[in-house]
Enzyme design. Structure first.
Site, short mmCIF file in Angstrom:
data_model
loop_
_atom_site.label_atom_id
_atom_site.label_comp_id
_atom_site.label_asym_id
_atom_site.label_seq_id
_atom_site.Cartn_x
_atom_site.Cartn_y
_atom_site.Cartn_z
N ARG A 276 0.84 -1.19 0.00
CA ARG A 276 0.00 0.00 0.00
C ARG A 276 0.88 1.24 0.00
NH1 ARG A 276 -3.08 -2.59 -1.83
NH2 ARG A 276 -5.17 -3.25 -1.18
N GLU A 305 -3.75 7.29 -6.12
CA GLU A 305 -3.68 6.55 -7.38
C GLU A 305 -4.81 6.98 -8.30
OE1 GLU A 305 -3.56 2.36 -6.51
OE2 GLU A 305 -1.55 2.47 -5.63
N HIS A 324 0.19 -0.20 -10.16
CA HIS A 324 -0.56 -1.13 -9.31
C HIS A 324 -0.88 -2.43 -10.06
CE1 HIS A 324 -3.29 -1.11 -5.51
NE2 HIS A 324 -2.89 -2.33 -5.80
#
Length: 588
Positions: A276, A305, A324
């Site tokens: 994270r 993000e 990601h």
């Protein structure tokens, strides 16, 4: 002669909506006969599941077999709140925030939130618990994919693969600039030794690295089993050549890597983050890179993000960045989709969820072992509360577990939750599960006490029997009272089937399936035949029948399991049998 009878909401101390219908009481004053019919209302139809982010087709197909599926992507918060009041379940990935306003907008209908992935920091767990909404995730399917991506970033960073690739595509040939470092013999600190962290550790050892780990919840023997040394946080960050992060984002882990911790690291350390973004203070990391404390960083996740276009950390020459992609393999995407679909569908069916994140985690093997006892616990609670007179207030319930296992080997939280579910759901519109059971009981002023009775014998079965007592209430069926005046019901699991084995002082033996008729009668020959004959004449199938008595020729209680609900006329015929003093029909 018939008197209307309603079930009062005063059974619990807050206002609730009754979902029970109760037949009139029929009395013969001369014989002290009471006939009571209690049935639970229910609804039908498929549940509705809102899929708010892209999900693999295999998962969608599975959902459609069991529910109405609404795939609506890129919803605004207002749109999500509007839709959610019509949905029983919601499935999201990491891009949708499921906050308190979503749960409030659901008005109690939302039962399950499924997070297609591991992290659940985008879901307000406190609000979910308060509203009785189970949150499940899919931690297994993308474990290998995330671990592989962590190793890919580790090796790519060490050998400057991304930078060299960009350079050669720009027409340059800069072999001397992109000399890397070897992994063999280097120390890798894995921060967080869960599923992904342990898989990264296995693979790193295969690359010849010395692996240490810090995780306050990881058992040392599990680390030793794969050749990993469990160390303190201080030792991990101060001795590592490489640090790989595999931590959830919580209040304790937020910005765990900051100016202070970077200052305590070995100069030239390299950092990988596929967990994270918020675990790292990104401004502090930028300063550590510029100062040389951190030689390189490989980042798959970011605090915001997607990051802004001119993000200095992303543009830094010593940073390898990916958008990601930890779970982004074809296999993982389909696997996560199926895993979360199975978890959500199972939860909507009332099945036990091994991946629940806002409830006590129960290992799958324990769930399998306890499954029939979970059903038993709920049925006993449901049976007990239907025996309470409408004007009585339930405020004290005692649950006894008799077992040959030591208390440390028997976790009763799940069983307690199911007793509460059985007690409250039949007379309330509230949905009860492991998530909110204690919260709802407390709100309604119901004190649940537990007692464990240790028995001699083999601990092969987790529980010998469960007893539920409700104190300080009047009973609709006087024979259900114990010597101390409590409503008392007891049950066991027999060959995998939950069974009622005691009502008040009377031993019985009836499967807790379908409906149950309890009769108090004068013990005399022919009673089973008379009652069974009446039910048979009315085409009501009897599944079980047993009689428990105090002594021959005195009072007895007959317990009858029936597959169908008898008509009022059928019940009246049973009540007209002179030897029957009282009986109650209960739909479980």
């Amino acid at each position: 002669m018939a008197t209307p009878l309603g079930l009062s909401s005063s059974l619990f101390s807050s206002r609730i909506h009754t979902t029970l219908s109760v037949s009139p009481i029929h009395r013969k004053e001369s014989n002290r006969r009471r006939i009571i019919l209690v049935t639970a209302a229910g609804g039908g139809g498929k549940p509705t599941i809102l899929v708010a982010e892209k999900l693999g087709q295999a998962g969608i197909d599975l959902l459609k077999k069991h529910a109405n599926v609404d795939c609506s992507y890129d919803l605004s918060l207002e749109e999500l709140c509007t839709k959610i009041s019509l949905c029983d379940a919601l499935i999201v990935r990491s891009g949708t925030k499921v906050g308190r306003d979503v749960f409030e907008s659901s008005r109690g209908r939302l039962k399950v939130v499924g997070r297609a992935g591991v992290g659940i920091d985008n879901v307000d767990l406190a609000a979910a618990t308060e509203y009785g909404c189970l949150v499940v995730n899919a931690p297994a399917a993308n474990t290998v994919a995330a671990a592989e991506h962590g190793i890919a970033l580790l090796t790519a960073m060490a050998r400057n693969v991304a930078q060299a690739d960009a350079s050669i595509k720009a027409g340059k040939w800069m072999r001397n600039k992109y000399v890397g470092v070897s992994l063999v013999g280097k120390t890798l600190a894995v921060l967080g030794f869960g599923k992904v962290g342990s898989e990264v550790a296995r693979r790193a050892r295969g690359l010849g690295m010395h692996v240490i780990t810090h995780d306050p919840y990881a058992p040392a023997d599990r680390a030793r089993a794969i050749g990993v040394e469990l160390v303190s946080f201080e030792v991990a960050i101060s001795t590592a050549d490489f640090i790989s992060l595999h931590l959830p984002l919580t209040a304790a882990t937020s910005k765990m890597l900051n100016d202070e911790t970077f200052a305590r690291m070995k100069r030239g350390v390299r950092i990988v983050n596929v967990a994270r973004g918020g675990v790292i203070d990104e401004d502090a990391l930028l300063r550590a890179l510029d100062s040389g404390i951190v030689a390189q960083a490989a980042l798959d996740v970011f605090t915001v993000e997607p990051p802004v276009k001119d993000n200095k950390l992303v543009l830094h020459e010593s940073v390898t960045a990916t958008p990601h992609l930890g779970a982004s393999t074809m296999e993982a995407q389909e696997g996560v989709a199926v895993e979360i679909a199975e978890a959500v569908v199972g939860a909507l069916r009332g099945e036990l969820a091994a991946t629940a994140v806002n409830a006590p985690m129960v290992p799958p093997e324990v769930l399998r072992e306890l499954k029939p006892y979970v059903v038993l616990a709920e049925k006993l609670g449901r049976l007990a509360v239907q025996l309470v007179t409408g004007g009585s207030g339930v405020d004290a319930v005692k649950v006894t577990y008799a077992s040959s296992r030591s208390p440390d080997d028997l976790d009763t939280r799940l069983l307690r939750a199911m007793v509460i579910k059985g007690l409250i759901e039949p007379i309330s519109s509230v949905f009860i599960n492991l998530v909110n059971s204690d919260y709802v009981a407390k709100q309604r002023g119901v004190k649940i006490s537990e007692e464990r009775m240790v028995l001699d014998g083999s601990p092969e079965d987790p529980i010998e029997y469960i007893t539920v007592r409700i104190a300080n209430v009047e009973s609709r069926f006087a024979s259900a009272l114990s010597e101390s005046g409590e409503i008392k019901v007891e049950g066991r699991v027999k060959q995998g089937v939950p069974s009622l084995t005691k009502v008040g002082l009377f031993g019985v033996d009836v499967s807790l399936e379908g409906s149950v008729i309890l009769c108090r009668q004068v013990d005399q020959p022919g009673m089973i035949g008379k009652v069974g004959g009446i039910l048979g004449d009315e085409n009501v199938n009897v599944s079980f029948m047993s009689v428990g008595r105090i002594a021959p020729g005195k009072q007895a209680v007959m317990a009858i399991g029936v597959d169908e609900q008898p008509s009022k006329e059928t019940l009246k015929k049973i009540g007209d049998i002179s030897a029957i003093e009282e009986f109650v029909f209960l739909k479980l």
